[in-house]
Design an enzyme around this catalytic site. Structure first.
Site, PDB file in Angstrom:
ATOM      1  N   GLY A  62       0.827  -1.216   0.000  1.00  0.00           N
ATOM      2  CA  GLY A  62       0.000   0.000   0.000  1.00  0.00           C
ATOM      3  C   GLY A  62       0.851   1.252   0.000  1.00  0.00           C
ATOM      4  O   GLY A  62       0.608   2.193   0.756  1.00  0.00           O
ATOM      5  N   ALA A  63       1.869   1.265  -0.889  1.00  0.00           N
ATOM      6  CA  ALA A  63       2.844   2.371  -0.869  1.00  0.00           C
ATOM      7  C   ALA A  63       2.453   3.506  -1.806  1.00  0.00           C
ATOM      8  O   ALA A  63       3.199   4.479  -1.930  1.00  0.00           O
ATOM      9  CB  ALA A  63       4.218   1.836  -1.265  1.00  0.00           C
ATOM     10  N   THR A  76      -0.050   5.609  -1.530  1.00  0.00           N
ATOM     11  CA  THR A  76      -0.654   6.783  -0.887  1.00  0.00           C
ATOM     12  C   THR A  76      -0.439   6.718   0.631  1.00  0.00           C
ATOM     13  O   THR A  76       0.123   5.744   1.140  1.00  0.00           O
ATOM     14  CB  THR A  76      -2.171   6.860  -1.224  1.00  0.00           C
ATOM     15  N   GLY A  77      -0.886   7.763   1.326  1.00  0.00           N
ATOM     16  CA  GLY A  77      -0.909   7.754   2.788  1.00  0.00           C
ATOM     17  C   GLY A  77       0.444   7.463   3.426  1.00  0.00           C
ATOM     18  O   GLY A  77       1.497   7.863   2.934  1.00  0.00           O
ATOM     19  N   GLY A  99       2.066   4.689   3.691  1.00  0.00           N
ATOM     20  CA  GLY A  99       2.926   3.805   2.899  1.00  0.00           C
ATOM     21  C   GLY A  99       3.792   4.594   1.929  1.00  0.00           C
ATOM     22  O   GLY A  99       4.978   4.293   1.750  1.00  0.00           O
ATOM     23  N   SER A 108      -3.333  -0.420  14.938  1.00  0.00           N
ATOM     24  CA  SER A 108      -3.984   0.841  15.291  1.00  0.00           C
ATOM     25  C   SER A 108      -4.420   0.787  16.742  1.00  0.00           C
ATOM     26  O   SER A 108      -4.690  -0.302  17.281  1.00  0.00           O
ATOM     27  CB  SER A 108      -5.218   1.046  14.410  1.00  0.00           C
ATOM     28  N   TYR A 161     -12.575  -3.670  11.331  1.00  0.00           N
ATOM     29  CA  TYR A 161     -11.284  -2.964  11.330  1.00  0.00           C
ATOM     30  C   TYR A 161     -10.605  -3.139  12.698  1.00  0.00           C
ATOM     31  O   TYR A 161      -9.433  -3.516  12.773  1.00  0.00           O
ATOM     32  CB  TYR A 161     -11.498  -1.471  11.024  1.00  0.00           C
TER      33      TYR A 161
HETATM   34  N1  NAP Z   1      -4.274   7.097   9.124  1.00  0.00           N
HETATM   35  C1  NAP Z   1      -4.455   6.805  10.386  1.00  0.00           C
HETATM   36  O1  NAP Z   1      -4.901   7.661  11.176  1.00  0.00           O
HETATM   37  C2  NAP Z   1      -4.123   5.455  10.917  1.00  0.00           C
HETATM   38  C3  NAP Z   1      -4.281   5.237  12.297  1.00  0.00           C
HETATM   39  C4  NAP Z   1      -3.976   3.989  12.800  1.00  0.00           C
HETATM   40  C5  NAP Z   1      -3.492   2.994  11.969  1.00  0.00           C
HETATM   41  N2  NAP Z   1      -3.353   3.238  10.635  1.00  0.00           N
HETATM   42  C6  NAP Z   1      -2.839   2.141   9.794  1.00  0.00           C
HETATM   43  O2  NAP Z   1      -1.863   2.630   8.902  1.00  0.00           O
HETATM   44  C7  NAP Z   1      -1.831   1.825   7.718  1.00  0.00           C
HETATM   45  C8  NAP Z   1      -1.809   2.713   6.493  1.00  0.00           C
HETATM   46  O3  NAP Z   1      -3.033   3.404   6.410  1.00  0.00           O
HETATM   47  P1  NAP Z   1      -3.207   4.848   5.764  1.00  0.00           P
HETATM   48  O4  NAP Z   1      -3.740   5.707   6.836  1.00  0.00           O
HETATM   49  O5  NAP Z   1      -2.006   5.256   5.028  1.00  0.00           O
HETATM   50  O6  NAP Z   1      -4.439   4.515   4.768  1.00  0.00           O
HETATM   51  P2  NAP Z   1      -4.675   4.826   3.229  1.00  0.00           P
HETATM   52  O7  NAP Z   1      -4.261   6.214   2.896  1.00  0.00           O
HETATM   53  O8  NAP Z   1      -6.098   4.432   3.000  1.00  0.00           O
HETATM   54  O9  NAP Z   1      -3.703   3.808   2.493  1.00  0.00           O
HETATM   55  C9  NAP Z   1      -3.981   2.435   2.495  1.00  0.00           C
HETATM   56  C10 NAP Z   1      -3.161   1.750   1.423  1.00  0.00           C
HETATM   57  O10 NAP Z   1      -3.523   0.356   1.441  1.00  0.00           O
HETATM   58  C11 NAP Z   1      -3.811  -0.027   0.097  1.00  0.00           C
HETATM   59  N3  NAP Z   1      -4.738  -1.163   0.049  1.00  0.00           N
HETATM   60  C12 NAP Z   1      -5.988  -1.240   0.520  1.00  0.00           C
HETATM   61  N4  NAP Z   1      -6.518  -2.439   0.219  1.00  0.00           N
HETATM   62  C13 NAP Z   1      -5.572  -3.133  -0.466  1.00  0.00           C
HETATM   63  C14 NAP Z   1      -5.515  -4.414  -1.059  1.00  0.00           C
HETATM   64  N5  NAP Z   1      -6.558  -5.260  -1.034  1.00  0.00           N
HETATM   65  N6  NAP Z   1      -4.372  -4.792  -1.659  1.00  0.00           N
HETATM   66  C15 NAP Z   1      -3.312  -3.968  -1.710  1.00  0.00           C
HETATM   67  N7  NAP Z   1      -3.298  -2.730  -1.186  1.00  0.00           N
HETATM   68  C16 NAP Z   1      -4.426  -2.323  -0.570  1.00  0.00           C
HETATM   69  C17 NAP Z   1      -4.438   1.206  -0.531  1.00  0.00           C
HETATM   70  O11 NAP Z   1      -4.420   1.083  -1.948  1.00  0.00           O
HETATM   71  P3  NAP Z   1      -5.437   1.936  -2.886  1.00  0.00           P
HETATM   72  O12 NAP Z   1      -4.926   3.349  -2.902  1.00  0.00           O
HETATM   73  O13 NAP Z   1      -5.371   1.264  -4.202  1.00  0.00           O
HETATM   74  O14 NAP Z   1      -6.789   1.835  -2.249  1.00  0.00           O
HETATM   75  C18 NAP Z   1      -3.487   2.266   0.008  1.00  0.00           C
HETATM   76  O15 NAP Z   1      -2.306   2.259  -0.744  1.00  0.00           O
HETATM   77  C19 NAP Z   1      -3.040   0.895   7.817  1.00  0.00           C
HETATM   78  O16 NAP Z   1      -2.614  -0.375   8.230  1.00  0.00           O
HETATM   79  C20 NAP Z   1      -3.901   1.526   8.901  1.00  0.00           C
HETATM   80  O17 NAP Z   1      -4.664   0.559   9.602  1.00  0.00           O
HETATM   81  C21 NAP Z   1      -3.657   4.443  10.087  1.00  0.00           C
END
Ligand code: NAP
Length: 326
Positions: free
Chosen positions: A47-48, A50-51, A53, A177, A202
């Site tokens: 998931g690199a 966006t966000g 990653g 999380s 989740y």
């Molecule tokens: N942001 C927060 O506040 C927060 C807080 C606690 C924990 N986290 C954890 O941090 C991690 C990263 O999250 P983030 O906040 O950066 O979220 P994000 O911006 O939604 O990024 C998620 C990434 O995962 C990819 N993804 C989703 N489903 C997938 C699949 N089936 N196969 C391959 N890739 C997939 C997405 O790809 P697409 O772009 O193609 O959808 C995107 O690249 C997650 O594990 C999340 O639980 C985040």
């Protein structure tokens, strides 16, 4: 009390909570500052595109690592690669590889290609996840959120272990999380067949990420492969895209949350720092260990549960193995 007073009270409550989050994030803000270079090392970030990653991959590439962007959407991944290379004046070693974590067949294919194309793997970052999705059953018969957030990172890690061991000292970092504290693990119903809702799934999978990390650490003892899990803090990313009205409230919430770049700092601390070189399943946030605090569910320390989850996940994976060979 009339409806207007209830609404004003609710807004005041949300405002106080968000302000407290912001004050906390500002006070604890701890960028990972280190001169450590990673030339000759290879890292995979799921998931690199966006966000968190994306920012993790960018930092690892800046340090000289070969970085594999493991993404389900190749167009988005190519755009992320272009952005990273632009930041590095085209001097980075960044590769795009297809990985759809909702499909165990895709995970197996990705692992096969990794063995064919890579001679080493130093850092595996299980970052990708989805949240608040409606219940969906994949072609392999798995529930989509459980498959993406727990079963696939488990299988991916297992399949890449030989390469990680060969490249030791190496590291596995699993994103979890703080929502794990609302999670429950029912080993008899791992995929929420009896009782499913997007938010609980989740939270449940984020608790599973911790139980998996703790058990993995026990099984990796003496191999030179270390592992830990990371709560990145509340960061303004697309993680709530499954929620109704997300496009309206996410930009507003982002004002109170960390930037995605700040949110990636604890992952980088786990993946790169000297301190975490011999990690043994710790739970990290704000670049420090938060084990045995209210940030982590007490059931994370139930070794019996960790083991049962491991075995139940292997059993689920075995069903997809049969279906892929049909
Ligand atoms: N942001 C927060 O506040 C927060 C807080 C606690 C924990 N986290 C954890 O941090 C991690 C990263 O999250 P983030 O906040 O950066 O979220 P994000 O911006 O939604 O990024 C998620 C990434 O995962 C990819 N993804 C989703 N489903 C997938 C699949 N089936 N196969 C391959 N890739 C997939 C997405 O790809 P697409 O772009 O193609 O959808 C995107 O690249 C997650 O594990 C999340 O639980 C985040």
């Amino acid at each position: 009390m009339d409806l207007i007073s209830i609404f004003c009270g609710f807004c005041l409550f949300v405002g106080i909570v968000l302000t407290a989050v912001k004050l906390y994030e500002v006070s604890i803000k701890k960028p990972f500052v280190s001169e450590i270079k990673l030339h000759g090392k290879t890292a995979i970030v799921t998931g690199a595109n966006t966000g968190l990653g994306y920012w993790t991959a960018l930092d690892l590439a800046k340090r000289g690592a070969r970085v594999i962007l493991a993404c389900r959407n190749l167009q988005k991944a190519e755009e992320a690669k272009k952005k990273i290379l632009k930041e590095l004046s085209d001097r980075g070693d960044v590769v795009v590889s297809h990985l759809d974590l909702s499909s165990m067949q895709s995970v197996r294919q990705f692992a096969r290609e990794t063995y064919e194309q890579e001679s080493r793997l130093d850092i595996l970052i299980n970052n990708a996840a989805v949240s608040s999705m409606p219940k969906t059953i994949t072609e392999e018969g798995l529930e989509f959120t459980y498959a993406t957030n727990h079963v696939a990172p488990f299988l991916l890690t297992d399949l890449l272990l030989d390469l990680l061991k060969k490249s030791a000292p190496s590291r596995i970092v699993n994103l979890t999380s703080i929502m794990n504290t609302f999670g429950k693990v029912d080993v008899g119903d791992l995929q929420g067949k009896k009782d499913y809702d997007g938010f609980s799934s989740y939270c449940n999978t984020k608790l599973m990420n911790i139980l998996f990390t703790k058990e993995l650490a026990r099984r990796l003892e003496g191999t030179g492969v270390s592992t830990c899990c990371v709560h990145p803090g509340a960061a303004g990313t697309e993680i709530f895209r499954g929620l109704w009205g997300n496009q309206l409230f996410t930009p507003f919430l982002s004002l109170f949350f960390k930037t995605p770049r700040d949110g990636a700092q604890t992952t980088l601390y786990a993946a790169v720092s000297e301190e975490m070189r011999n990690a043994r399943g710790e739970y990290l946030s704000d670049s420090q260990v938060y084990d045995h605090t209210w940030w982590i569910s007490g059931s994370a320390y139930d070794q019996g549960l960790c083991k049962k989850l491991w075995e139940a996940t292997e059993a689920i994976i075995a069903t997809t193995d049969l279906s892929s060979s049909n």
